[in-house]
Design an enzyme around this catalytic site. Structure first.
Site, short mmCIF file in Angstrom:
data_model
loop_
_atom_site.label_atom_id
_atom_site.label_comp_id
_atom_site.label_asym_id
_atom_site.label_seq_id
_atom_site.Cartn_x
_atom_site.Cartn_y
_atom_site.Cartn_z
N ARG A 125 0.85 -1.19 0.00
CA ARG A 125 0.00 0.00 0.00
C ARG A 125 0.89 1.25 0.00
NH1 ARG A 125 -5.47 -1.12 1.83
NH2 ARG A 125 -6.06 -2.94 0.59
N GLN A 130 -0.71 2.21 -6.11
CA GLN A 130 -2.16 2.32 -5.93
C GLN A 130 -2.93 1.83 -7.15
OE1 GLN A 130 -2.88 6.39 -4.83
NE2 GLN A 130 -2.61 6.01 -2.66
N ASP A 133 -3.40 -2.05 -7.31
CA ASP A 133 -3.93 -2.70 -6.10
C ASP A 133 -5.29 -3.35 -6.37
OD1 ASP A 133 -4.72 -3.43 -3.59
OD2 ASP A 133 -4.39 -1.48 -2.66
N TYR A 233 -4.31 -1.75 6.86
CA TYR A 233 -5.32 -2.58 7.49
C TYR A 233 -5.35 -2.31 8.99
CZ TYR A 233 -5.42 -5.43 3.26
OH TYR A 233 -5.54 -5.88 1.98
#
Length: 377
Positions: A125, A130, A133, A233
């Protein structure tokens, strides 16, 4: 100059999988880089892409054996079984969502065959990754679809309606977990006219919740995570926080009509957010959509791909929510893969050459061995 790499696109064979890893748009772009694209016949049909569209984009369309024979790169939404890769030479890349923890035997098989398996869900991340992803692109659609399916199951309207026969109150929607899926769920529920609230263990998400016009529901007297957890996360919280969060949710959830749960911890079972007792406190006719169903569920009693009714509350959990939007999910997934390959495409080498930052993050197997640190030991 080295000739361009052969890229194979296979039809997905996993139950319920409707997506495809390349679209005519990305086929054209990959061919423009110098690659030769080979697509299995029928690969795009479930995403409303006929074989002819791939041919018009410049791809060769054929049976699986011919498509993979001599391929340098095999693309997939989910990792293909090794039996499908007969004819692929050692050193070839398998680029897909590989579910390394759930499909460890398949990862080991890739290693034994000398394939280089690249797990796109391990994409770091970081800013430059990006656009590659797959978790973000697919979670975005999953958050949207969760609300749409919950609204369809809910026996009442979402927005407030003022009619000559009286006023219908707006539905109350509570989103638990404010990652990519949660943020899209908030935005979608708001667009449908619901009164929306949301919670997360990461304090930084308060501003995001407010920016979407929803009400943040947070434990105030026990510290949560400041900023983001590892890799964006959430991480597991202390027992004190979990207890305080449980008490807060119990008092709030009893007043909700729709609840969307999205909490996941990579490599571990989904955390339990809603108990049977909390379900029993909700009004009959309420709906819970559990986006964590594939990892065991956030909700006690969730059964993947079934609508479970407990205490008059319907609990929905799909094993593959993005697959219920096959055309858009395929388009975004395919762009993620193209963005990845094109970012590392070396004209002199005739194909992609990974750097250490991305390569070490996503490479599971190399040289006949499992090499990723999260899979060792």
């Amino acid at each position: 100059m080295v000739t361009g790499r052969k890229i194979a696109v296979l039809r997905e064979r996993a139950s319920g999988e409707t997506r495809v890893s390349a679209t005519p748009e990305t086929v054209k772009k990959l061919i423009a880089l110098g690659a030769a694209l080979h697509v299995e016949s029928g690969a795009g049909l479930s995403a409303s892409i006929p074989d002819e569209a791939y041919r018009e984009a410049g791809a060769e369309v054929g049976e699986a054996a011919a498509v993979v024979a001599g391929a340098d790169i095999v693309l997939g939404v989910q990792g293909p079984d090794l039996a499908l890769l007969s004819g692929v030479e050692p050193g070839a890349w398998v680029v897909a969502g590989l579910d390394p923890f759930g499909q460890r035997a398949r990862v080991d098989a890739y290693a034994q065959a000398g394939l280089e398996a690249l797990a796109m869900e391990f994409m770091p991340r970081i800013t430059r990754a990006q656009s590659m992803d797959i978790l973000s692109s697919q979670s975005n659609l999953a958050g949207y679809k969760a609300v749409i399916l919950a609204a369809d199951t809910y026996g009442r309207a979402f927005p407030m309606m003022m009619t000559a026969a009286g006023t219908i109150s707006a539905a109350k929607c509570f989103v638990m977990g404010v990652g990519v899926a949660g943020l899209q769920a908030i935005a979608t529920a708001r667009r449908l006219g619901a009164q929306v609230s949301a919670t997360d263990v990461r304090s930084a998400t308060k501003e995001q919740i407010l920016s979407l016009g929803a009400k943040p529901i947070f434990v105030e007297n026990v510290a949560g995570i400041e900023g983001e957890g590892a890799g964006g996360y959430a991480t597991e919280m202390s027992e004190e926080y979990q207890k305080a969060q449980g008490e807060l949710v119990s008092s709030h959830i009893a007043r909700q009509d729709i609840v969307i749960t999205t909490a996941l911890i990579p490599g571990r079972p989904a955390p339990r957010l809603i108990s049977d007792a909390q379900i029993a406190s909700m009004k009959p006719g309420s709906v819970i959509f559990d986006l964590a169903a594939p990892q065991g569920g956030n909700v006690e009693g969730t059964v993947a791909d079934e609508v479970v009714e407990k205490h008059g509350v319907k609990i929905i959990g799909l094993s593959n929510t993005p697959a219920h939007l096959p055309a858009d999910a395929s388009a975004l997934f395919a762009r993620n893969l193209f963005n990845f390959l094109s970012a590392f495409w070396d004209k002199e080498a005739g194909g992609p050459v990974l750097d250490a930052e991305i390569g070490d993050a996503i490479r599971l197997t190399q040289g006949g061995k499992v090499v990723h640190e999260r899979l060792l030991g």
